[in-house]
Design a protein around this motif. Structure first.
Motif, PDB file in Angstrom:
ATOM      1  N   ASP A 208       0.625  -1.036   0.119  1.00 20.71           N
ATOM      2  CA  ASP A 208      -0.106   0.022  -0.171  1.00 20.71           C
ATOM      3  C   ASP A 208       0.949   1.027  -0.159  1.00 20.71           C
ATOM      4  O   ASP A 208       1.581   1.624   0.993  1.00 20.71           O
ATOM      5  CB  ASP A 208      -0.862   0.010   1.209  1.00 20.71           C
TER       6      ASP A 208
ATOM      7  N   VAL B 216       0.564   4.774   2.410  1.00 19.84           N
ATOM      8  CA  VAL B 216       0.874   5.133   3.527  1.00 19.84           C
ATOM      9  C   VAL B 216       2.227   4.570   4.015  1.00 19.84           C
ATOM     10  O   VAL B 216       2.823   3.621   3.402  1.00 19.84           O
ATOM     11  CB  VAL B 216       0.060   4.491   4.607  1.00 19.84           C
ATOM     12  N   ALA B 217       2.886   5.334   4.699  1.00 17.99           N
ATOM     13  CA  ALA B 217       4.152   4.960   5.477  1.00 17.99           C
ATOM     14  C   ALA B 217       3.911   4.381   6.679  1.00 17.99           C
ATOM     15  O   ALA B 217       2.693   4.039   7.072  1.00 17.99           O
ATOM     16  CB  ALA B 217       5.315   6.138   5.642  1.00 17.99           C
ATOM     17  N   SER B 218       4.705   3.460   7.324  1.00 22.42           N
ATOM     18  CA  SER B 218       4.357   2.845   8.481  1.00 22.42           C
ATOM     19  C   SER B 218       5.341   3.368   9.645  1.00 22.42           C
ATOM     20  O   SER B 218       6.463   3.829   9.243  1.00 22.42           O
ATOM     21  CB  SER B 218       4.212   1.300   8.559  1.00 22.42           C
ATOM     22  N   ASP B 219       4.971   3.002  10.950  1.00 22.70           N
ATOM     23  CA  ASP B 219       6.014   3.446  11.678  1.00 22.70           C
ATOM     24  C   ASP B 219       7.391   2.531  11.788  1.00 22.70           C
ATOM     25  O   ASP B 219       8.355   2.756  12.437  1.00 22.70           O
ATOM     26  CB  ASP B 219       5.483   3.165  13.390  1.00 22.70           C
ATOM     27  N   GLN B 220       7.429   1.711  11.022  1.00 22.27           N
ATOM     28  CA  GLN B 220       8.730   0.925  10.752  1.00 22.27           C
ATOM     29  C   GLN B 220       9.841   1.922   9.898  1.00 22.27           C
ATOM     30  O   GLN B 220      10.988   1.560  10.081  1.00 22.27           O
ATOM     31  CB  GLN B 220       8.314  -0.491   9.798  1.00 22.27           C
TER      32      GLN B 220
ATOM     33  N   PHE C  62       9.417   5.290   9.135  1.00 26.01           N
ATOM     34  CA  PHE C  62       9.137   6.905   9.439  1.00 26.01           C
ATOM     35  C   PHE C  62      10.055   7.074  10.635  1.00 26.01           C
ATOM     36  O   PHE C  62      10.618   6.466  11.235  1.00 26.01           O
ATOM     37  CB  PHE C  62       7.851   7.140   9.484  1.00 26.01           C
ATOM     38  N   TYR C  63      10.197   8.452  11.146  1.00 21.75           N
ATOM     39  CA  TYR C  63      10.900   8.954  12.325  1.00 21.75           C
ATOM     40  C   TYR C  63      12.440   8.569  12.137  1.00 21.75           C
ATOM     41  O   TYR C  63      13.050   7.937  13.146  1.00 21.75           O
ATOM     42  CB  TYR C  63      10.424   8.089  13.438  1.00 21.75           C
TER      43      TYR C  63
END
Lengths: 1015, 511
Positions: B10, B13-17, B19-20
């Motif tokens: 998908d 969206v990015a995921s918290d995996q 990003f940051y």
């Protein structure tokens, strides 16, 4: 010596109903071994002598005997609808009906076409017990809700559709004339071969195919009809409305708004319902077909055109137009060992229409509430804008309600849109049968679709709320493709002659990819639908929010392996077992595989020796099945915690409208998410009594669990909740279908009756309060919650207060006290509703709310009667439901000035005047609490089709004309119901509930003529 | 091969995996946290509206057929609308969402590659902690007893001792005050105005100090900030912040000043929640969704735009102003005084003849100004910022905390209000409180100024019996002081959350 007198007798075998020739029929002279077979034109010749009896048999027809007389014989074979030898379609194969052990039902294409609908599913209504079909709206081209054996989920409840082996979610692209048969797989054992997609049942559509050795035949079918509203909602006229408004003002402690003189001399009394509906709106469908076959190849091809206008606003406002082109063919490449073929449908649809959803998205709804004081046009002939002064009866300098707007004009301005889509649907396949009984079949299916929409909103002003200062244009496009690749190996064999086996193993892979893009812009150069494209707008430099564009991809994949074993002993003891493994891209890689087994058994009791003496019972089969299926129709990627960038901006600096992009983690992850699972046990009986009465009975228990639901998280978690598995529901019920066919002399008749009883009960919901709450703000602006899913209740039941009549006088208010003697409704006045204090705590609160209605019918049923006499045919088809309730909310109770239906004329006006309808007040206090005042009985019986036809081929005998039937038909002829709305079949889905009439687009009544011509 | 076939991605969206990772990710997450604050009143009841209605400034108002939730809030009486069991439920959720965004960012700061931009970390951390403190201060004032969540968690967290909540608020504000650079208003880049500054943090400390020590009768701010420190922070804002009073009071408010409006970013704004007109129904919340509550019911009367007629102004407030006080006409719309031919009185509940003016939708001709600017509609398209902390407030707070310049600060505020008619009055606690009432009416401040003088005092001031018009008919409205005492001036804990917590959360007294 009789033998010496034989001579060559010739004749033709024709289909009784369609008058088409029957090729390949076997003609035997009784008690001899003289046999002949009919040719492609249905002709045969055989040696026989006068007085001898010919027996004519053909698969799918009742055997017929005829005595040889003088001259050519013309034999008409009667279709054997329930012929046990008939082959029906099951998942990934076919099976003799006699050997079927699951609960499935077949409806013939002919019985669908007889309904003269433009939508095949609508024609199925009332013909398949246990399959509840309602239209989402009466608008042409609207979708149908199909619920098989009760709602098993609060998510998507629609079945899986398989058309000639290729799966899809919608079959509205098909012209009903192209359908050979529709088979519905109802029990889990039948559907389990479709695994994670079979949870809501499976509908298999087979389109017409040609037969080898068939003469070329040209067919022309068409009908043309006009549509009108069957029953219009009666609303108050100007005078009645003025009286009610006066009374509400008085009841609210004010003086009357209008003097008697004003009430009696109103200048305007607009009937908005009359304005909304158009008369004699066209309804037409034409199909030109060609079919034929030689020794090695067979084909059918057809061209279809459908055009149906909407009764609301007429064809100019809502319209459905469909062109279809279809060609199916099969070729014998090598000695019946290698065959290949294809099914292919191309369709092109143009639609436009009005909004038919919730209160803010329902074009018709406005017509219920707009006051009759509002004029349609102003003196310049333009739509009257309600914020103009001068239309407050009796007060020339005021507007009666500057917030309401002309509903017809609103419809005109806000529905200027065009949608079209083109789709190619079909497959190519090859089948190899190297040794008898061993078949390998490989097929590649394609479902490719393109969609385009565009529309605009012109500059207009209708009220203080309804206006548009700059023309807005929208445009969107999308395309998607699904490729399905199936491979299957089947082997049919016998062991020791009595043991028949059929084994099948297969694999299927499916991938869907789609892209879409949509945008909007402002300031259209010319306000006209032809110019309604993004770049024809004059705004090119202002950027957001004036112009916006979005585009998204979508992708999903499914990989499956499946197998089946079918066994029977002398066609007496039957066993079927299936297994399917599905891997879905929607779930995390650790848990994306699901396994779906089923087993079913049958016993053909009538084949036992000891049953042979029971002469009246021709066939009796007892079946039992168990299986497990799934539902994976959910939002994908719930196993991830997404960081989203859209809708996360903030504004710094001085420039209004210029946001800075942000991001945040929006949702928690649930890596353990898996399928909804449905497990079903079915016990059934098939019987044929006295050769004429077919009986099918089923009992089932369907348990659906592990719903994919969002359970509210504590707010302190700070993020949205992911889907989890939880919640279950049991649907249990019985189904009965009876078909009787007989004749009285030359009058052939048949009667079919079917009914299904279903009970829907939720087992447990894993939220802290055991409830999944319905939406608020549904029935009128800011309305409270009124439907739920809760433990022990049916899905989407109506939740509200019970009423106990109307307070007739002050004493009744004062005497309505709690145990401690306090007044339960201290603010009530005579004429207000008395609510039942269910929990006896002395106040009326949410704790007194309970189940006051259920949108799910207990009983769905249908019947049909058909007669044939000397070329005349007559058909009546009916369908109905019972035991459900409808919530009716036509008026916006958040305001004082909405119009009422005439039901309000029976309101309470003084002691003894009404114990049912409360007094009117400006604050609508008796309506702002959801109670059983809103609940209506939803039972109805609809005579959906009445048709009378005559085959002119009986009088105009031309060799090239085998059939020329003309008919006249009425659709939606009568509806018997106590529901006072325009249509009791309210198919609008609100969340996971239904049966909510917010101003439902009713199904039209159609009067039509048509023809079926066969050359 | 099998694995790759089923691994569909998908790309939306990015995921918290993934990003940051880098400072620009942290910046986006910080903007996301600001967006969280922008959303806290998108649904439910906005604190500025609730605080006006609960105070003696305004009544519930709204439409005559509407639910009685606003009356329940106004009268602190649950029986007024028993069905409203989660009135502030949406706000409770939105505050925790905003706090969650801040907590996630704070918990990810260590994993971000700061090399080369170490200074940014302190700035981002300060802004994030301020936003968290701001939300908690709103919540703890409204609800009193709330769960304290400082790291992302799905635990069932019980309500914290308010002292602990104030300790976190004080520490977060102090961190921001001590770590943000001292850039005066005039030196700020115009494009970044609206971000949290050192001055915003220092000013908020003053407000929190006064409220906490007053309502809870404490001698310092949770052991983190003393009275002297609180005053020092405010004096720092006055001496070094570069702020000043806008010349004419009316010019602070768009509806009151028309063409003379000074604009949203002016030298008097210390902290504002920013709004603009790009809200839509696809989840984009940029607009001021609560302004519509204050619009005159049902019709545009330019320059005022239509709305729902909430928070009808108490005649008591109008009468509290001297006719020479320029703040009266800048604060209140007088229907009779401005000669408005009101047409929708039939539909108005608790009509007083006075409407809000500082925060009110506007119209141009008969069209909503918000729509004219490009907003979707007048309900969610409003763009007026909520100015949470004005320089005038800092001056009066410093005076109240005993600044040696108290009389000057007090006079500055009054001079602007009275213009040529200014006559000095002595600075003292009672006069400051009265001045605050007149200066900040309509801004959501009065109610908490009352409460911090003690619940009993607030109850006796707010309680009254008065005749109002519902749908044009006279009714008697009663606000009982006993109800305010019973509820301690707090609102109800959303029942939906109590249910979800299996009664780990406890309802406030009186609700």
């Amino acid at each position: 010596n009789t033998y010496a007198q034989t001579e060559k007798i010739s004749g033709t075998v024709l289909h009784q109903r369609t008058a088409e020739p029957v090729p390949g029929a076997t003609v035997t002279v009784k008690k001899t071994n003289r046999v002949a077979v009919t040719d492609a034109a249905g002709k045969f010749s055989i040696n026989a002598s006068a007085g001898e009896v010919l027996v004519i048999t053909s698969i799918g027809f009742t055997p017929q005997e005829t005595t040889v007389g003088a001259g050519e014989l013309s034999i008409r074979l009667q279709e054997a609808d329930n012929q046990l030898e008939n082959v029906i379609v099951i998942g990934y194969g076919t099976q003799k009906k006699k050997l079927v052990t699951g609960a499935n039902i077949q409806v013939k294409g002919a019985d669908i076409q007889k309904q003269n609908t433009t939508n095949a599913l609508q024609a199925l209504q009332g013909q398949a017990p246990g399959v509840q079909i309602t239209s989402y709206s009466g608008q042409p081209g609207a979708g149908m809700n199909v619920i098989i054996r009760g709602k098993g989920t609060i998510g998507n409840f629609g079945p899986l559709y398989i058309v000639d082996g290729i799966q899809t979610v919608d079959i509205s692209y098909l012209n009903p004339a192209d359908i050979e048969s529709i088979d519905v797989l109802k029990d889990a054992a039948s559907a389990a071969i479709y695994g994670s997609q079979g949870g809501n049942g499976v509908i298999i559509v087979t389109t017409r195919t040609g037969k080898t050795n068939q003469k070329l035949q040209l067919t022309l079918d068409g009908f043309y009809g006009v549509q009108n509203i069957a029953r219009k909602a009666p609303l108050l006229n100007g005078k009645e409305y003025a009286i009610i408004m006066n009374e509400a003002a008085i009841n609210s402690g004010k003086s009357p708004l209008f003097t008697n003189d004003v009430v009696n001399n109103l200048p305007v009394s607009t009937n908005w319902m009359d304005k909304m509906f158009d008369k004699d709106v066209p309804y037409q469908n034409y199909v030109l077909g060609l079919q034929g076959g030689g020794a090695g190849s067979a084909f059918t091809a057809s061209l279809g055109y459908t055009n149906q206008g909407g009764i609301i606003g007429g064809s100019g406002i809502s319209n459905f137009e469909r062109y279809t082109f279809r060609i199916n063919s099969e070729h014998n490449l090598y000695q019946n060992i290698v065959k290949m073929g294809q099914h292919l449908t191309f369709n092109y649809q143009n639609t436009r229409g009005i909004a038919v959803d919730g209160q803010y998205n329902n074009t018709l709804r406005a017509a219920f509430g707009t006051s009759p004081f509002l004029p349609m046009y102003d003196s310049a002939g333009k739509y009257f804008s309600a914020d103009k002064l001068g239309w407050y009866p009796g007060k020339a300098d005021q507007a009666w309600n500057s917030g309401e707007s002309n509903p017809y004009a609103t419809m005109d301005y806000t529905t200027r849109n065009r949608h079209s889509n083109q789709a190619l649907f079909g497959d190519v396949y090859i089948q190899v049968e190297p040794i008898k009984g061993l078949k390998f079949r490989s097929s590649l299916g394609l479902n490719y679709a393109n969609t385009q929409s565009h529309g605009y909103t012109p500059v207009y002003r209708l009220s203080i709320y309804a206006f548009n200062d700059t023309a807005k244009v929208t445009q969107s496009m999308g395309n998607g493709r699904t490729i399905q690749f199936d491979n299957m190996l089947t082997y049919d064999f016998k062991v020791a002659n009595d043991h028949s086996f059929s084994v099948m193993a297969g694999a299927s892979s499916l991938k869907t990819k789609s892209d879409s893009i949509s945008g909007y812009n402002w300031d259209l150069r010319v306000s006209d639908i032809r110019y309604a494209y993004l770049s024809v707008a004059q705004n090119v430099s202002r950027g957001l929010p004036y112009m916006g564009i979005t585009g998204f991809p979508y992708e999903r994949a499914l990989l499956s392996y499946f197998g089946r074993l079918q066994y029977n002993f002398r066609e007496k003891y039957l066993l079927n077992a299936t297994f399917r493994a599905d891997g879905s891209s929607k779930f995390a890689s650790s848990g994306r595989w699901g396994y779906f087994p089923s087993v079913s058994v049958g016993w053909v009791a009538s084949s036992e020796e000891f049953m042979q003496s029971v002469a009246w019972l021709d066939h009796l089969k007892v079946r039992a099945s168990w299986g497990r299926v799934g539902n994976q129709d959910v939002i994908a990627n719930q196993f991830l915690s997404p960081v989203v960038f859209n809708n996360a901006g903030y504004i710094f600096g001085n420039q209004e409208g210029a946001s800075v992009q942000g991001a945040y983690t929006s949702r928690l992850a649930n890596p353990d998410i898996k399928w909804e699972t449905s497990q079903q046990t079915n016990i059934g009986i098939d019987a044929v009594v006295m050769k004429r009465l077919n009986v099918t009975f089923d009992y089932y228990v369907k348990d659906t669990k592990d719903w994919l639901i969002t359970v509210p998280l504590l707010a302190t978690a700070g993020a949205d909740a992911p889907l989890i598995n939880g919640g279950d529901v049991r649907n249990s019920g019985v189904e009965l279908a009876l078909n009787y066919r007989n004749n009285i002399g030359k009058l052939n008749y048949s009667i079919g009756i079917n009914g299904a009883y279903n009970k829907n009960r939720i087992g447990s919901i894993p939220t802290s309060d055991g409830i999944i709450h319905g939406n608020t703000n549904v029935l009128y602006a800011n309305a409270n919650e009124f439907y739920r899913a809760a433990n022990g209740q049916p899905v989407g039941y109506f939740w509200g207060l019970k009423t106990d009549g109307i307070f007739q006088n002050e004493a009744e208010v004062n005497n309505y006290v709690s145990k401690s003697g306090n007044k339960i409704q201290p603010d009530a006045q005579p004429g207000d509703v008395r609510y039942v204090d269910l929990d006896n705590d002395g106040t009326i609160s949410d704790k007194d709310r309970t189940k006051i209605g259920d949108p799910n019918p207990d009983l769905t049923y249908g019947f049909n009667v058909s007669l044939e006499y000397k070329g005349f045919d007559f058909l009546v088809q009916a369908s109905g439901v019972a035991g459900n309730q409808i919530v009716q909310s036509w008026r916006n109770h958040s305001g004082a000035q909405g119009n009422y239906s005439t039901e309000i004329l029976g309101r309470w006006t003084g002691p003894g005047s009404s114990n049912k309808i409360p007094r009117v007040t400006e604050d609508n206090r008796n309506w702002t609490n959801f109670s059983d005042l809103y609940i209506h009985k939803g039972d109805f019986l609809r005579i959906s089709t009445i048709t009378l036809g005559y085959d002119l081929a009986n009088v105009v005998k031309k060799s090239y004309l085998s059939r020329a039937r003309l008919y006249a038909s009425v659709l939606n002829a009568f509806t018997f119901t106590r529901y006072n709305g325009m249509d009791p079949e309210v198919g609008y889905n609100e969340g996971f509930s239904s049966g909510i009439d917010l101003g439902y687009y009713p199904r039209p009544r159609v009067v039509m003529i048509g023809a079926n011509i066969r050359f | 091969c099998k694995k790759s076939f089923l691994d569909t991605e998908d790309v939306k969206v990015a995921s918290d995996q993934n990003f940051y990772k880098i400072p620009s990710d942290a910046w986006k997450a910080l903007v996301g946290a600001y967006d969280g604050l922008q959303r806290v009143w998108a649904e439910g009841v906005a604190l500025p509206v609730a605080a006006e209605i609960m105070s003696d400034n305004a009544f519930g108002g709204t439409g005559n057929s509407d639910g009685l939730g606003f009356q329940m809030m106004d009268e602190f009486d649950k029986l007024r609308s028993p069905a409203d069991v989660s009135m502030f439920g949406n706000n409770w959720t939105a505050y925790y969402k905003a706090i969650y965004r801040a907590n996630v960012l704070l918990s990810k700061l260590d994993q971000i590659e700061w090399a080369g931009s170490e200074d940014l970390r302190k700035v981002y951390e300060s802004e994030t902690r301020f936003l968290r403190a701001y939300c908690y201060f709103d919540m703890v004032r409204l609800f009193g007893n709330i769960p304290l969540v400082t790291i992302p968690t799905t635990e069932n967290v019980p309500q914290a001792n308010p002292d602990d909540v104030y300790k976190l608020i004080a520490e977060d504000c102090k961190f921001a005050a001590d770590n943000l650079p001292a850039i005066s208003y005039t030196s700020q880049a115009a494009a970044t105005r609206g971000r949290v500054t050192k001055w915003a943090a220092e000013s908020l400390i003053g407000r929190v100090y006064l409220y906490y020590t007053g309502y809870y009768n404490k001698s310092d701010l949770a052991g983190v900030v003393s009275k002297a420190q609180a005053l020092a922070y405010l004096e720092d804002v006055i001496s070094n912040g570069g702020f000043g009073l806008v010349d004419k009071f009316a010019n602070l408010w768009p509806a009151a000043s028309g063409a003379n409006y000074v604009g949203e970013e002016n030298k008097e704004t210390i902290f504002a929640i920013r709004y603009t007109y790009t809200s839509n129904y696809d989840g984009n919340v940029d607009g001021n969704h609560w302004l519509v509550m204050y619009g005159i019911r049902g019709k545009n009367y330019a320059p005022y735009g239509l709305g729902w007629g909430g928070g009808t102004v108490n005649a008591k407030l109008w009468n509290a102003y001297n006719a020479n006080d320029t703040r009266r006409s800048a604060t209140i719309v007088s229907i009779a005084g401005e000669g408005i031919d009101l047409q929708n009185k039939n539909d108005q509940r608790e009509y007083t003849g006075y409407y809000q003016k500082k925060y009110v939708p506007m119209s141009s001709g008969d069209t909503s100004l918000a729509v004219k600017m490009g907003g979707l509609n007048f309900m969610i398209g409003q763009f007026q910022d909520y100015v949470s902390i004005r320089y005038a407030d800092v001056l009066l707070m410093a005076a109240e905390l005993g600044s040696p310049n108290a009389q000057t600060y007090f006079d500055d505020v009054r001079k602007r209000a009275w213009g040529a008619n200014f006559v000095q009055t002595t600075v003292n606690q009672a006069n400051i409180m009265n001045e605050r009432r007149l200066e900040f009416a309509g801004e959501g401040i009065r109610y908490y100024d009352l409460l911090r003088q003690g619940v009993g005092t607030a109850a006796s001031v707010i309680g009254e019996s008065v005749v109002l018009q519902n749908g044009g008919a006279n009714v008697t409205k009663n606000i009982l002081p006993s109800k305010i005492n019973e509820t301690k001036g707090l609102v109800q804990i959303p029942n939906s959350q109590i249910t979800l917590s299996n009664n780990v959360l406890k309802q406030n007294a009186g609700w």
